[in-house]
Design a protein around this motif. Structure first.
Motif, mmCIF file in Angstrom:
data_model
loop_
_atom_site.group_PDB
_atom_site.id
_atom_site.type_symbol
_atom_site.label_atom_id
_atom_site.label_comp_id
_atom_site.label_asym_id
_atom_site.label_seq_id
_atom_site.Cartn_x
_atom_site.Cartn_y
_atom_site.Cartn_z
ATOM 1 N N LEU A 214 41.946 40.110 46.645
ATOM 2 C CA LEU A 214 42.649 41.305 46.180
ATOM 3 C C LEU A 214 41.745 42.530 46.232
ATOM 4 O O LEU A 214 42.139 43.596 46.733
ATOM 5 C CB LEU A 214 43.150 41.082 44.759
ATOM 6 N N LEU A 215 40.513 42.402 45.723
ATOM 7 C CA LEU A 215 39.592 43.538 45.700
ATOM 8 C C LEU A 215 39.194 43.954 47.114
ATOM 9 O O LEU A 215 39.056 45.146 47.403
ATOM 10 C CB LEU A 215 38.352 43.191 44.881
ATOM 11 N N THR A 216 39.000 42.980 48.002
ATOM 12 C CA THR A 216 38.631 43.303 49.387
ATOM 13 C C THR A 216 39.741 44.086 50.076
ATOM 14 O O THR A 216 39.488 45.095 50.750
ATOM 15 C CB THR A 216 38.332 42.016 50.164
ATOM 16 N N ALA A 217 40.986 43.635 49.914
ATOM 17 C CA ALA A 217 42.112 44.332 50.550
ATOM 18 C C ALA A 217 42.350 45.694 49.915
ATOM 19 O O ALA A 217 42.678 46.665 50.604
ATOM 20 C CB ALA A 217 43.375 43.476 50.441
ATOM 21 N N LEU A 218 42.180 45.764 48.609
ATOM 22 C CA LEU A 218 42.467 47.001 47.888
ATOM 23 C C LEU A 218 41.487 48.111 48.233
ATOM 24 O O LEU A 218 41.820 49.294 48.149
ATOM 25 C CB LEU A 218 42.434 46.724 46.385
ATOM 26 N N THR A 219 40.258 47.735 48.627
ATOM 27 C CA THR A 219 39.212 48.736 48.869
ATOM 28 C C THR A 219 38.947 48.979 50.347
ATOM 29 O O THR A 219 37.921 49.563 50.687
ATOM 30 C CB THR A 219 37.907 48.306 48.176
ATOM 31 N N VAL A 220 39.828 48.513 51.229
ATOM 32 C CA VAL A 220 39.719 48.914 52.643
ATOM 33 C C VAL A 220 39.908 50.427 52.706
ATOM 34 O O VAL A 220 40.946 50.952 52.293
ATOM 35 C CB VAL A 220 40.770 48.189 53.505
ATOM 36 N N THR A 221 38.909 51.128 53.180
ATOM 37 C CA THR A 221 38.911 52.592 53.097
ATOM 38 C C THR A 221 40.105 53.203 53.801
ATOM 39 O O THR A 221 40.733 54.137 53.295
ATOM 40 C CB THR A 221 37.606 53.148 53.699
ATOM 41 N N GLY A 222 40.422 52.673 54.973
ATOM 42 C CA GLY A 222 41.568 53.211 55.698
ATOM 43 C C GLY A 222 42.874 53.037 54.946
ATOM 44 O O GLY A 222 43.749 53.902 54.994
ATOM 45 N N ALA A 223 43.019 51.924 54.219
ATOM 46 C CA ALA A 223 44.236 51.696 53.445
ATOM 47 C C ALA A 223 44.350 52.700 52.305
ATOM 48 O O ALA A 223 45.434 53.214 52.015
ATOM 49 C CB ALA A 223 44.242 50.270 52.893
ATOM 50 N N ILE A 224 43.235 53.005 51.634
ATOM 51 C CA ILE A 224 43.243 53.970 50.534
ATOM 52 C C ILE A 224 43.677 55.342 51.022
ATOM 53 O O ILE A 224 44.508 56.017 50.399
ATOM 54 C CB ILE A 224 41.853 54.038 49.874
ATOM 55 N N LEU A 507 28.040 43.347 48.791
ATOM 56 C CA LEU A 507 29.013 43.959 49.695
ATOM 57 C C LEU A 507 30.306 44.327 48.965
ATOM 58 O O LEU A 507 30.911 45.365 49.252
ATOM 59 C CB LEU A 507 29.325 42.999 50.843
ATOM 60 N N LEU A 508 30.714 43.494 48.015
ATOM 61 C CA LEU A 508 31.930 43.796 47.266
ATOM 62 C C LEU A 508 31.738 45.028 46.382
ATOM 63 O O LEU A 508 32.638 45.877 46.279
ATOM 64 C CB LEU A 508 32.327 42.594 46.420
ATOM 65 N N ILE A 509 30.569 45.143 45.762
ATOM 66 C CA ILE A 509 30.276 46.346 44.973
ATOM 67 C C ILE A 509 30.242 47.578 45.873
ATOM 68 O O ILE A 509 30.755 48.647 45.525
ATOM 69 C CB ILE A 509 28.940 46.176 44.220
ATOM 70 N N GLY A 510 29.652 47.426 47.068
ATOM 71 C CA GLY A 510 29.640 48.536 48.016
ATOM 72 C C GLY A 510 31.028 48.935 48.456
ATOM 73 O O GLY A 510 31.346 50.121 48.585
ATOM 74 N N SER A 511 31.892 47.937 48.683
ATOM 75 C CA SER A 511 33.266 48.234 49.083
ATOM 76 C C SER A 511 34.021 48.964 47.975
ATOM 77 O O SER A 511 34.757 49.924 48.233
ATOM 78 C CB SER A 511 33.983 46.932 49.447
ATOM 79 N N LEU A 512 33.835 48.525 46.722
ATOM 80 C CA LEU A 512 34.468 49.207 45.592
ATOM 81 C C LEU A 512 33.967 50.638 45.457
ATOM 82 O O LEU A 512 34.741 51.567 45.197
ATOM 83 C CB LEU A 512 34.203 48.434 44.302
ATOM 84 N N SER A 513 32.654 50.832 45.640
ATOM 85 C CA SER A 513 32.073 52.171 45.510
ATOM 86 C C SER A 513 32.581 53.101 46.603
ATOM 87 O O SER A 513 32.962 54.250 46.341
ATOM 88 C CB SER A 513 30.543 52.088 45.555
ATOM 89 N N LEU A 514 32.584 52.614 47.839
ATOM 90 C CA LEU A 514 33.062 53.441 48.946
ATOM 91 C C LEU A 514 34.547 53.733 48.798
ATOM 92 O O LEU A 514 35.008 54.844 49.090
ATOM 93 C CB LEU A 514 32.785 52.744 50.273
ATOM 94 N N GLY A 515 35.308 52.743 48.327
ATOM 95 C CA GLY A 515 36.731 52.970 48.103
ATOM 96 C C GLY A 515 36.976 54.033 47.052
ATOM 97 O O GLY A 515 37.832 54.912 47.223
ATOM 98 N N GLY A 516 36.207 53.988 45.944
ATOM 99 C CA GLY A 516 36.344 55.017 44.923
ATOM 100 C C GLY A 516 35.942 56.383 45.429
ATOM 101 O O GLY A 516 36.571 57.407 45.102
#
Length: 676
Positions: A214-224, A507-516
Motif C-alpha cells: 500500500l505504501l509503495t503504491a501510494l508514494t509513486v511520485t507520478g501517481a501523486i 528505500l520505503l522512507i525515501g519513497s514516503l519523503s519524496l512523495g510528501g
C-alpha cells in the motif's frame, strides 16, 4: 445531488458482486474489483448509446444511472446478508491488526486529503488539459455526442477516451464545468493503491506485506502528481491493476469453480483498460503469457486456448465502439498507432529498440542530485553506443532529469516526474527473491512479469519526456511484489535478510519523503510556498496568493497589465463562452496564461497550433458547431489584417498586445484579440 447516483451504483455493485455473478460467492477483493470495472463498463455503454441518438445530456444520463441503481437496490433487498458479510470481513481485518490499520489509515488520509486539495484549490492549468482533454469534453456536451467534430487539434480526437467520457458524464450530472473535472483521477488514486493490496494478498502476503504494498503504491511520485489532473494515467492504472488482479485469481485458482466468471471479468477488464489507454498491451503481455502457461499446465491444451481466445474476444467486444470508430475515421488505423507519436517508436531496428528501452529505464533513476543522474546516464550511453544508437543525453539535459533537479519546486512536474525509490524497491525485491531459496507463491513469476511490463512499455513507446507518467501504472503494478518479498525478508533471521530489511526500510522512507515533497512542492498545484523549503520561487502562483488575475499578471510580465484591464472590460460586457487560441502551446509560463485566468468556469477554451482543414474526410459535422465568440491569436509579428475568417465567420481585430520576452521562457510575442 445527481452526481451521487454513480457513487450509489458503485456501492451497490460492491455489496452485491460477492454473490450475484453466477451464484458463486466471492470475497471482498472480487467484489471491490468487479464494482470498479462495472462502473467504467457502464460509462462506456451509456456514453456510446446516448451519443448514438445525440442524447448525451442531463436527464438521459441521469436515467442511465438511476435505472440500474434501482434494479441493484431491489436485488440488495433480497441479499441483505451481502452487506453484513462485507462489513463483517472488514471488522475482522481491523480487529486483528488495529494498530497497523490506524497507522496506514493516517498515511492514506494525508495523501488522499493532500491530493484532494490540489485537485480542488486549483483550476485546470496544464497545457494538455486546456488544449486536448477539456475542449473535447465541452464540445461533447454541446453536441450531446462524443462523435468526431471539426478541429485542427487532432489530439482532441485520438486521445484515449475513457477518462474524458467519465469526466463528461460527471460534468453533466454535477452541472458544473470546474470543480468536478480534476476529481476523476483523484478518485482513482486510493483505489489503485488498494488494488495493489488485494494483489499482494492474493499472493498470500500477510498484514506487513500488504501494508508495504500500500505504501509503495501510494508514494509513486507520478501517481501523486497525476491525482490532481484531467489526464488519464491513474484511471488507466486502476483498470490495468484490476485486469492483473483477475489474471492472478485465475493463476492461483486451485479448482475450476468460478473460472468462467473470472475469465469474463478478466476480458471485460482488459477491454475497459484498452479504452483507457492502449499501452495496456505491453504492460499486460507478460501476465497474459504467464496465464497461458499456467492454463496449459493445469487444463487441456484445447481448454487453455479457448480460455485465452475468450479473454481476447471479450476485450475486443468491450472496446469495439472505439475501435470501429478509429477504423472508420482514420483509414483503418484501429489503435491510432500512425496518429500518435507516443504510441510506438518509428525505428524498429534492434539497436533503436534496445536503446529506447535503456533510456526509459534509466530515466526513472532521476534524483535531486545532478551528479548522480549523470552517473546513471553513463551505462545508457555505453549501451547505446555499442548498439549503434548514440544517446546525446538521457537524464540531465533533457526534460526528465532537468525537471527533477531540485533547484526549485517548479522542477517537480506532473508530466515528467521520475519515481527512483519505487524502481529501486522493485529491483531490490527482485534481487532478494532470486537470492532467497524459498519464495512466496507466485512471487518470482509476478516480479518478472511486473518488470517485463515496465520494460516493454518503455521499449515500445517513443522516447519523450512524458514517458515518465506513462510508466506510472507499470511502477504501481510492481508494488504488490515489493510487499510480498519485503515481508518475507522481515520474517527471516539471517545476515542477508537483515541487509534486505535495512535496504527496504531506507528505500520505503525515501519513497514516503519524496512523495510528501512532490505533494507539497511542485510546479503544477503546490500546497505550500517554496520559501518554506528555503527554495527560490520563480512561480509565485499558488492558492495562497489572491486575486488570481493579479497573480497571473505577476507571473508573466508587467506589459500585460493594460491587457488584463482591457480583457476584464471586454469579458464583463460580452461574456464569451467559446474561446479559441491560435498559436503556440498554452502553458502556465506562457504569455496566454494570464488571459486564461480571466475566463469564468464553463468557458470552452480550445487551442489550435495552425488553422488547417481537418485531415479526415469523415470529420464533416452532422450537427451545428458553434463558432468561437472570441479568438486569441499568438505570433511573433503584429497581424497586418483587420479581419479574420474562421469556419466561415468573420472576426474583427479588437486589440493587439505586445508581450515582452521573458528570459528562459518565451520570445517576444503579439497577442491579438478578435471579436465576432
Amino acid at each position: 445531488m445527481a452526481i451521487l447516483i454513480p457513487l450509489c451504483f458503485l456501492l451497490l455493485m460492491l455489496f452485491l458482486s460477492g454473490r450475484m455473478i453466477g451464484g458463486i460467492r466471492f470475497g471482498f477483493g472480487h467484489a471491490f474489483t468487479t464494482a470498479i470495472i462495472m462502473v467504467f463498463l457502464w460509462v462506456i455503454i451509456s456514453t456510446v448509446a446516448l451519443s448514438w441518438v445525440h442524447a448525451l445530456s442531463f436527464w438521459p444520463v441521469l436515467f442511465c444511472w438511476l435505472v440500474p441503481c434501482l434494479a441493484l437496490l431491489a436485488q440488495l433487498k433480497h441479499n441483505r446478508a451481502s452487506c453484513k458479510d462485507l462489513f463483517g470481513r472488514l471488522k475482522r481485518i481491523i480487529r486483528g491488526h488495529r494498530g497497523l490499520f490506524w497507522a496506514l489509515a493516517a498515511v492514506v488520509t494525508i495523501f488522499a486529503l493532500g491530493t484532494f486539495l490540489s485537485a480542488t484549490l486549483y483550476p485546470v492549468s496544464n497545457g494538455d488539459s486546456l488544449s486536448m482533454h477539456l475542449p473535447r469534453v465541452f464540445f461533447a456536451i454541446q453536441a450531446r455526442s462524443v462523435a468526431p467534430y471539426p478541429t485542427s487539434v487532432i489530439q482532441q480526437l485520438i486521445t484515449y477516451p475513457l477518462c474524458s467520457w467519465t469526466i463528461t458524464q460527471v460534468v453533466i450530472l454535477s452541472r458544473s464545468s470546474y470543480w468536478a473535472v480534476n476529481l476523476i483521477q483523484w478518485a482513482c488514486y486510493v483505489p489503485s493503491a488498494l488494488l495493489c493490496v488485494l494483489i499482494a494478498r492474493k499472493m498470500q502476503a500477510g498484514a506487513k506485506g500488504q501494508a508495504i504494498a500500500l505504501l509503495t503504491a501510494l508514494t509513486v511520485t507520478g501517481a501523486i502528481l497525476q491525482a490532481s489532473t484531467t489526464q488519464y494515467d491513474l484511471l488507466f492504472a486502476l483498470t490495468a491493476l484490476a485486469a492483473i488482479y483477475f489474471c492472478l485469481c485465475l493463476i492461483a485458482a486451485k479448482t475450476t469453480s468460478g473460472q468462467t466468471v473470472l475469465i469474463l471479468l478478466l476480458g471485460i477488464s482488459l477491454g475497459v483498460s484498452l479504452v483507457a489507454k492502449v499501452t495496456i498491451a505491453p504492460l499486460f503481455l507478460p501476465f497474459f503469457i504467464w496465464l497461458a502457461i499456467i492454463l496449459c499446465k493445469t487444463r487441456s491444451l484445447k481448454t487453455a486456448l479457448l480460455n485465452c481466445l475468450m479473454v481476447i474476444l471479450l476485450a475486443v467486444v468491450v472496446a469495439s465502439p472505439w475501435l470501429i470508430r478509429n477504423a472508420a475515421d482514420f483509414n483503418g488505423d484501429v489503435l491510432l498507432s500512425r496518429q500518435s507519436y507516443w504510441t510506438s517508436i518509428p525505428d524498429k531496428s534492434p539497436g533503436a529498440v534496445w536503446a529506447n528501452m535503456w533510456r526509459a529505464f534509466f530515466m526513472e533513476f532521476s534524483t535531486p542530485i545532478a551528479r548522480l543522474n549523470q552517473a546513471f546516464e553513463q551505462p545508457a550511453r555505453i549501451i547505446g553506443g555499442a548498439l549503434g544508437t548514440p544517446l546525446t543525453s538521457t537524464l540531465d539535459t533533457e526534460a526528465p532529469g532537468h525537471h527533477f533537479a531540485l533547484s526549485t519546486s517548479a522542477n517537480i512536474h506532473h508530466d515528467q516526474q521520475a519515481s527512483p525509490f519505487t524502481l529501486w524497491l522493485i529491483l531490490t525485491a527482485l534481487i532478494t527473491v532470486i537470492i532467497m531459496r524459498k519464495s512466496p507463491p507466485h512471487a518470482r513469476p509476478y516480479g518478472v512479469c511486473a518488470l517485463g511490463g515496465f520494460l516493454l512499455t518503455g521499449t515500445l513507446i517513443t522516447w519523450q519526456p512524458y514517458l515518465a507518467r506513462t510508466l506510472t501504472p507499470a511502477l504501481m503494478a510492481g508494488a504488490p511484489f515489493v510487499g510480498v518479498v519485503a515481508e518475507t525478508a522481515f520474517m527471516r533471521r539471517s545476515a542477508k535478510a537483515t541487509m534486505a530489511r535495512i535496504l527496504f526500510a531506507v528505500l520505503l522512507i525515501g519513497s514516503l519523503s519524496l512523495g510528501g515533497l512532490a505533494l507539497c512542492y511542485n510546479r503544477t498545484n503546490p500546497l505550500l510556498p517554496d520559501s518554506w523549503l528555503g527554495l527560490p520561487a520563480p512561480y509565485p502562483a499558488g492558492w495562497w496568493d489572491t486575486p488570481r488575475e493579479e497573480l497571473a499578471y505577476k507571473v508573466t510580465t508587467p506589459t500585460l497589465g493594460p491587457a488584463i484591464q482591457a480583457m476584464r472590460t471586454y469579458l464583463t460586457a460580452h461574456s464569451p463562452h467559446n474561446v479559441l487560441f491560435i498559436g503556440d502551446r498554452i502553458d502556465t509560463d506562457g504569455p496566454t496564461w494570464p488571459l486564461l485566468q480571466l475566463f469564468s468556469p464553463g468557458t470552452v477554451v480550445s487551442q489550435a497550433g495552425t488553422m488547417i482543414t481537418p485531415a479526415s474526410r469523415r470529420f464533416t459535422p452532422t450537427w451545428h458547431v458553434k463558432a468561437p465568440d472570441l479568438i486569441v491569436s499568438q505570433g511573433t509579428q503584429e497581424p497586418s489584417k483587420e479581419q479574420l475568417v474562421y469556419q466561415g465567420v468573420t472576426y474583427a481585430r479588437y486589440r493587439a498586445i505586445y508581450v515582452a520576452a521573458r528570459p528562459n521562457y518565451y520570445d517576444a510575442q503579439w497577442l491579438t484579440l478578435w471579436m465576432r
